[in-house]
Design an enzyme around this catalytic site. Structure first.
Site, PDB file in Angstrom:
ATOM      1  N   GLN A  11      12.986  72.188  35.689  1.00  0.00           N
ATOM      2  CA  GLN A  11      12.193  72.144  37.105  1.00  0.00           C
ATOM      3  C   GLN A  11      11.856  73.538  37.387  1.00  0.00           C
ATOM      4  O   GLN A  11      12.755  74.362  37.474  1.00  0.00           O
ATOM      5  CB  GLN A  11      12.766  71.214  38.200  1.00  0.00           C
ATOM      6  CG  GLN A  11      11.805  71.011  39.136  1.00  0.00           C
ATOM      7  CD  GLN A  11      12.152  70.049  40.037  1.00  0.00           C
ATOM      8  OE1 GLN A  11      13.307  69.337  39.841  1.00  0.00           O
ATOM      9  NE2 GLN A  11      11.818  69.833  41.152  1.00  0.00           N
ATOM     10  N   SER A  90      19.054  72.279  33.604  1.00  0.00           N
ATOM     11  CA  SER A  90      18.980  71.187  34.870  1.00  0.00           C
ATOM     12  C   SER A  90      18.156  70.134  34.193  1.00  0.00           C
ATOM     13  O   SER A  90      18.850  69.323  33.182  1.00  0.00           O
ATOM     14  CB  SER A  90      18.153  71.891  36.084  1.00  0.00           C
ATOM     15  OG  SER A  90      17.964  70.970  37.047  1.00  0.00           O
ATOM     16  N   LEU A  91      17.087  69.581  34.702  1.00  0.00           N
ATOM     17  CA  LEU A  91      16.261  68.545  34.208  1.00  0.00           C
ATOM     18  C   LEU A  91      16.196  68.776  32.737  1.00  0.00           C
ATOM     19  O   LEU A  91      16.312  67.413  31.804  1.00  0.00           O
ATOM     20  CB  LEU A  91      14.836  68.607  34.726  1.00  0.00           C
ATOM     21  CG  LEU A  91      13.797  67.812  34.051  1.00  0.00           C
ATOM     22  CD1 LEU A  91      14.189  66.289  34.240  1.00  0.00           C
ATOM     23  CD2 LEU A  91      12.426  68.179  34.294  1.00  0.00           C
ATOM     24  N   ARG A 115      15.989  59.639  38.579  1.00  0.00           N
ATOM     25  CA  ARG A 115      16.374  61.059  39.074  1.00  0.00           C
ATOM     26  C   ARG A 115      15.638  61.787  40.022  1.00  0.00           C
ATOM     27  O   ARG A 115      16.078  62.150  40.812  1.00  0.00           O
ATOM     28  CB  ARG A 115      16.807  61.685  37.753  1.00  0.00           C
ATOM     29  CG  ARG A 115      17.261  63.074  38.054  1.00  0.00           C
ATOM     30  CD  ARG A 115      17.736  64.050  36.962  1.00  0.00           C
ATOM     31  NE  ARG A 115      18.471  64.989  36.889  1.00  0.00           N
ATOM     32  CZ  ARG A 115      18.009  66.429  37.017  1.00  0.00           C
ATOM     33  NH1 ARG A 115      16.659  66.513  37.330  1.00  0.00           N
ATOM     34  NH2 ARG A 115      18.922  67.358  37.263  1.00  0.00           N
ATOM     35  N   HIS A 195      21.671  70.805  42.546  1.00  0.00           N
ATOM     36  CA  HIS A 195      22.923  70.915  42.116  1.00  0.00           C
ATOM     37  C   HIS A 195      23.906  71.513  43.077  1.00  0.00           C
ATOM     38  O   HIS A 195      25.035  72.013  42.579  1.00  0.00           O
ATOM     39  CB  HIS A 195      22.771  71.923  40.983  1.00  0.00           C
ATOM     40  CG  HIS A 195      21.855  71.713  39.844  1.00  0.00           C
ATOM     41  ND1 HIS A 195      22.452  70.809  38.905  1.00  0.00           N
ATOM     42  CD2 HIS A 195      20.463  71.876  39.311  1.00  0.00           C
ATOM     43  CE1 HIS A 195      21.257  70.323  37.900  1.00  0.00           C
ATOM     44  NE2 HIS A 195      20.322  71.084  38.400  1.00  0.00           N
ATOM     45  N   GLN A 245      25.785  65.899  36.988  1.00  0.00           N
ATOM     46  CA  GLN A 245      25.001  67.019  36.917  1.00  0.00           C
ATOM     47  C   GLN A 245      23.987  67.314  38.039  1.00  0.00           C
ATOM     48  O   GLN A 245      23.833  68.634  38.169  1.00  0.00           O
ATOM     49  CB  GLN A 245      24.166  66.594  35.469  1.00  0.00           C
ATOM     50  CG  GLN A 245      23.658  68.200  35.098  1.00  0.00           C
ATOM     51  CD  GLN A 245      22.066  68.277  34.938  1.00  0.00           C
ATOM     52  OE1 GLN A 245      21.562  67.273  35.897  1.00  0.00           O
ATOM     53  NE2 GLN A 245      21.284  68.860  34.150  1.00  0.00           N
TER      54      GLN A 245
END
Length: 310
Positions: A11, A90-91, A115, A195, A245
């Site tokens: 992202q 991340s994503l 998510r 996060h 995560q």
């Protein structure tokens, strides 16, 4: 000969028109979008024609970037590219897991949609933001974040850049502390403190979803953001690591260093933009890093890989 790793964009890499050329030319990319469009009607239009404002909404960003990531990776695979390892930022970690077979593309996309909803909801319940801190080592940033209170280092991008997430009040204090320490803070255009512990409700929701749809062992090692090590083979342990995560730091520098330690000397960034390509250049200066979003970039990657083998 060195090894090859695919890196899946996350992202923040989104941009209007992303992956349009690749989807037009590459059948594997087009098939990927057709498959996912059934889960989210209008997905292709969003990627081709969505405005920056529309693409910046978390509920749109995550599925759009996931689709572009997976389309680019599957286009490479259709040309015979077989990476030795994969990792996602991340994503992008969900895209990497889907490519490596931990989930079917449809199940992975459903997880991405869930998510996005969970992280958007957590941002509303626990408002916050993010700052990129430059010119200071990570340990110094950790100390300053602790002093600011309600702020946590969440993206260890390179030796020169650590991203901190937290409440806006804490980030305001961090801005001043970083200036006093001789560093620089950049506000990131994000809608939440991703996060960080403020995303704990999202992790809880992901655990519930993953309890119903467990991942399976991957066909290629997938390096996890939270540990900077490959995912385990145990499905329950995989699910817990993936749930965590969303509220755990992205240890990107350590991940790239670990891959280099295993012999990876060529990194290919799949998906929109070239953020990860640039980060590899800062972390592993002797490695080759190439983006792969457009047809021309895909051709350049294939030519480079063929040249290594000749």
């Amino acid at each position: 000969m060195g090894k090859v790793a695919l890196l899946f964009a996350g992202q923040g890499a989104q941009q209007p028109g992303m992956a349009d050329g690749l989807v037009t030319r590459e059948p594997a990319a087009q098939e990927t979008f057709e498959l996912l469009e059934a889960r989210m009607p209008g997905l292709g239009r969003l990627c081709r024609e969505g405005s920056r404002e529309e693409l910046a909404q978390t509920r749109n960003t995550q599925p759009a970037v996931f689709a572009c990531d997976l389309a680019a990776a599957r286009a490479l695979a259709s040309h015979g590219v077989r990476p030795d390892a994969v990792a996602g930022f991340s994503l992008g970690e969900l895209s990497a897991l889907a490519f490596a077979g931990a989930f079917s593309p449809e199940d992975a996309f459903d997880l991405v949609l869930r998510r996005a909803e969970l992280m958007d909801s957590a941002s509303g319940r626990n408002p916050g933001g993010m700052r990129a801190v430059l010119r200071l080592p990570a340990r110094r940033v950790e100390a300053l974040a602790a002093k600011a209170g309600d702020a946590w280092p969440v993206n260890y991008n390179s030796a020169e850049q650590t991203v901190v997430a937290g409440t806006e009040e804490a980030l305001g204090r961090l801005d001043a502390l970083v200036r006093e320490a001789g560093g620089r803070c950049m506000r990131l255009a994000v809608s939440g403190a991703f996060h960080s512990p403020l995303m704990a409700p999202a992790s809880d929701g992901l655990r519930e979803w993953l309890a119903r749809t467990l991942p399976v062992p991957t066909t290629v090692p997938v390096w996890a953001n939270a540990t900077a090590r490959p995912y385990p083979d145990d499905p329950a342990a995989m699910a817990e690591l993936l749930a965590r995560q969303a509220s755990s730091p992205v240890r990107w520098q350590q991940t790239v260093e670990g891959l280099v330690g295993l012999g990876v000397d060529t990194f290919v960034e799949v998906g929109p933009g070239s953020t990860l390509t640039k980060l590899v250049g800062r972390i592993a200066r002797g490695a080759t890093a190439l983006p792969c979003e457009t047809p021309d970039q895909l051709d350049a990657v294939l030519a480079h890989l063929e040249g290594r083998e000749s």
